[in-house]
Write a protein that holds these residues in place. Structure first.
Motif, PDB file in Angstrom:
ATOM      1  N   ARG A 208       0.974  -1.072  -0.079  1.00  0.00           N
ATOM      2  CA  ARG A 208       0.056   0.181  -0.204  1.00  0.00           C
ATOM      3  C   ARG A 208       0.866   1.250  -0.199  1.00  0.00           C
ATOM      4  O   ARG A 208       0.610   2.373  -0.681  1.00  0.00           O
ATOM      5  N   MET A 211       2.395   1.593  -3.436  1.00  0.00           N
ATOM      6  CA  MET A 211       1.452   2.136  -4.234  1.00  0.00           C
ATOM      7  C   MET A 211       1.296   3.652  -4.256  1.00  0.00           C
ATOM      8  O   MET A 211       1.391   4.331  -5.528  1.00  0.00           O
ATOM      9  N   GLY A 212       1.336   4.429  -3.052  1.00  0.00           N
ATOM     10  CA  GLY A 212       1.284   5.803  -2.792  1.00  0.00           C
ATOM     11  C   GLY A 212       2.510   6.162  -3.690  1.00  0.00           C
ATOM     12  O   GLY A 212       2.386   7.514  -4.464  1.00  0.00           O
ATOM     13  N   ASP A 261      -6.102   2.052  -3.799  1.00  0.00           N
ATOM     14  CA  ASP A 261      -5.889   1.742  -2.537  1.00  0.00           C
ATOM     15  C   ASP A 261      -7.138   1.139  -2.033  1.00  0.00           C
ATOM     16  O   ASP A 261      -7.104   0.078  -1.315  1.00  0.00           O
ATOM     17  N   ARG A 262      -8.245   1.645  -2.452  1.00  0.00           N
ATOM     18  CA  ARG A 262      -9.623   0.962  -1.835  1.00  0.00           C
ATOM     19  C   ARG A 262      -9.613  -0.716  -2.404  1.00  0.00           C
ATOM     20  O   ARG A 262     -10.008  -1.384  -1.580  1.00  0.00           O
ATOM     21  N   ARG A 265      -7.021  -2.779  -0.627  1.00  0.00           N
ATOM     22  CA  ARG A 265      -7.638  -3.016   0.822  1.00  0.00           C
ATOM     23  C   ARG A 265      -8.866  -4.149   0.745  1.00  0.00           C
ATOM     24  O   ARG A 265      -8.770  -5.056   1.534  1.00  0.00           O
TER      25      ARG A 265
END
Length: 278
Positions: A208, A211-212, A261-262, A265
């Motif tokens: 995660r 990814m950012g 991101d969602r 998750r």
């Protein structure tokens, strides 16, 4: 006698139905409350944005209406979708390679002292050098095609995933490892049954974070060497003096990051929940 037996059962069934109904109502209430808060937050944000656009003028801040018109214009011309598609493919390819390569390296470094001693100096050296410093070299070595952008995103991702995996692997309780060893597990079985499952939450966290950071890198890479992509679109907006295009690019990047991101998750929670991923 039959009636006496059935009444408690019926009462219990009614009580369970009422509890289920109360839970459903409470869940619906939470969803409604969250949706209302999101709407209120969006309305407030648009109001503040509109005020700032009015205060500073269109040459400094584009208004929501101007940005919407610019987004429609770019969509009709096919520029917006082509840019989103190009950037998304580069991010997903480079990020996936970073996760696939970084996670095994992190596990090995966390469990094998020799591997950690050999690779740790390189990890600690390169992870502090920002990818933008390698943009020129990436173009020289790999050309202005897709490879240079994917390599830069891989470079961004692999060290973050590696360090996060090392931390998760080192944090595994020695009691778990000792218990598995006492039960007859060899080194390979220890890796499969204890180390890897325990490291999964750390790998997901690193993925995660990577990814950012991939979104930070893609803009720099596309500004320098790309004719398609969000970064390229933002740079063209500067050349043409279209600040509304710049706002479109920034907003699209935020939406893409939120969605990516969602989705990550949700997939992690669905398929990796047994490893403690939430």
């Amino acid at each position: 006698m039959t009636a006496i037996v059935q009444r408690p059962a019926a009462s219990a069934g009614n009580a369970n139905a009422k509890r289920t109904q109360r839970k459903s109502l409470a869940a619906a209430g939470r969803v409604t409350r969250t949706a209302l808060l999101w709407v209120a937050s969006g309305v407030l944000g648009l109001a503040v944005w509109s005020f700032l656009a009015w205060w500073y003028g269109p040459t400094t801040i584009a208004s929501p209406g101007e940005v919407w018109s610019a987004a429609v214009e770019l969509t009709q011309r096919g520029v917006l979708w082509a840019s989103v598609s190009a950037s998304a493919q580069r991010i997903l390819l480079g990020w996936s390679l970073g996760v696939v390569i970084g996670a095994p390296i992190g596990i090995l470094m966390g469990r094998v002292n020799l591997v950690r001693q050999l690779l740790d100096p390189y990890i600690e050296f390169f992870r502090f050098i920002p990818p933008i410093a390698f943009v020129t070299l990436a173009v020289v070595w790999f050309g202005i095609g897709e490879t240079s952008k994917i390599v830069l995103i891989f470079y961004t991702s692999v060290f973050i995933v590696t360090v996060s995996t090392i931390a998760a692997t080192v944090a595994i309780s020695e009691n778990k490892l000792q218990a598995a060893t006492n039960l007859g597990a060899n080194r390979l079985q220890l890796m499969k049954t204890v180390v890897l499952p325990s490291a999964v939450p750390g790998i997901v966290t690193g993925a995660r974070l990577a990814m950012g950071n991939s979104f930070l890198t893609i803009v720099s890479a596309e500004i320098v060497a790309a004719d398609r992509g969000i970064g390229s679109m933002i740079w063209q907006a500067r050349n043409y003096g279209r600040i509304d295009w710049t706002f479109v690019g920034i907003i699209v990047l935020g939406i893409m990051g939120f969605v990516f991101d969602r989705v990550l998750r949700l997939l992690s929670a669905k398929f990796l929940s047994r490893y403690g991923v939430k």
